[in-house]
Write a protein that holds these residues in place. Sequence first.
Motif, PDB file in Angstrom:
ATOM      1  N   LEU A  57       0.814  -1.207   0.000  1.00  0.00           N
ATOM      2  CA  LEU A  57       0.000   0.000   0.000  1.00  0.00           C
ATOM      3  C   LEU A  57       0.854   1.265   0.000  1.00  0.00           C
ATOM      4  N   LEU A  58       1.789   1.357   0.937  1.00  0.00           N
ATOM      5  CA  LEU A  58       2.529   2.604   1.119  1.00  0.00           C
ATOM      6  C   LEU A  58       3.544   2.881   0.014  1.00  0.00           C
ATOM      7  N   LEU A  59       4.048   1.842  -0.630  1.00  0.00           N
ATOM      8  CA  LEU A  59       5.036   2.051  -1.689  1.00  0.00           C
ATOM      9  C   LEU A  59       4.417   2.109  -3.085  1.00  0.00           C
ATOM     10  N   LEU A  75       3.040   9.419  -0.880  1.00  0.00           N
ATOM     11  CA  LEU A  75       4.263   9.569  -0.090  1.00  0.00           C
ATOM     12  C   LEU A  75       5.456  10.006  -0.933  1.00  0.00           C
ATOM     13  N   MET A  76       5.601   9.450  -2.119  1.00  0.00           N
ATOM     14  CA  MET A  76       6.742   9.812  -2.962  1.00  0.00           C
ATOM     15  C   MET A  76       6.714  11.296  -3.312  1.00  0.00           C
ATOM     16  N   PHE A  77       5.528  11.838  -3.541  1.00  0.00           N
ATOM     17  CA  PHE A  77       5.421  13.264  -3.847  1.00  0.00           C
ATOM     18  C   PHE A  77       5.722  14.104  -2.616  1.00  0.00           C
ATOM     19  N   ILE A  78       5.212  13.675  -1.470  1.00  0.00           N
ATOM     20  CA  ILE A  78       5.431  14.421  -0.229  1.00  0.00           C
ATOM     21  C   ILE A  78       6.906  14.408   0.148  1.00  0.00           C
ATOM     22  N   ILE A  79       7.528  13.254   0.090  1.00  0.00           N
ATOM     23  CA  ILE A  79       8.912  13.107   0.525  1.00  0.00           C
ATOM     24  C   ILE A  79       9.879  13.883  -0.364  1.00  0.00           C
ATOM     25  N   PHE A  80       9.577  13.968  -1.656  1.00  0.00           N
ATOM     26  CA  PHE A  80      10.491  14.651  -2.554  1.00  0.00           C
ATOM     27  C   PHE A  80      10.127  16.109  -2.789  1.00  0.00           C
ATOM     28  N   GLU A  94      -0.818  11.109   5.581  1.00  0.00           N
ATOM     29  CA  GLU A  94      -0.976  10.287   4.373  1.00  0.00           C
ATOM     30  C   GLU A  94      -1.016   8.803   4.726  1.00  0.00           C
ATOM     31  N   ILE A  95      -0.146   8.378   5.633  1.00  0.00           N
ATOM     32  CA  ILE A  95      -0.099   6.970   6.058  1.00  0.00           C
ATOM     33  C   ILE A  95      -1.380   6.589   6.782  1.00  0.00           C
ATOM     34  N   ARG A  96      -1.792   7.394   7.743  1.00  0.00           N
ATOM     35  CA  ARG A  96      -2.991   7.084   8.532  1.00  0.00           C
ATOM     36  C   ARG A  96      -4.252   7.049   7.661  1.00  0.00           C
ATOM     37  N   GLU A  97      -4.376   7.984   6.726  1.00  0.00           N
ATOM     38  CA  GLU A  97      -5.555   8.006   5.864  1.00  0.00           C
ATOM     39  C   GLU A  97      -5.601   6.787   4.948  1.00  0.00           C
TER      40      GLU A  97
END
Length: 147
Positions: A57-59, A75-80, A94-97
Amino acid sequence: MAENVTTLNNPSVRTINEDNDAFFGITFPLTYKVGAQGFFPRAKTLLEQSKSNIKNLLLTRKGERVAQPKFGTDLMFIIFEQMNDVIDDDIETEIREAMGFWLPYIEVVDVNTTHIENTVRVELDFAVDVNDETAIDTITFEFNGVQ
């Protein structure tokens, strides 16, 4: 009279979890294990399968999965994105949702984010309440400057 399909063909999670000959599904990454029963490694416990489900899910980026465009995370957009004061909060949200919607049987206990040079490390503490409601496990993701 029709048989009760729910009871006969779909054993409960506890039954599968306690049966040494039963499996939940395949685990990630998909690798071949010499001497393993079957081609891909399989999860024997709900906890083991949960870890694979979380990774999957997360990746996965939203829009990446065919016929399920909302599956995954951003996550990839947020992290970068450029670092700011709320990036850790954005990652946790993002993870919790995503997990609340796609994996509601897994309780997110805590999300810790650390930044080391060009790497963002996310530690996710989670619980699956099948065997032991107090059992908590951790899964760690590291995202570095390579996209």
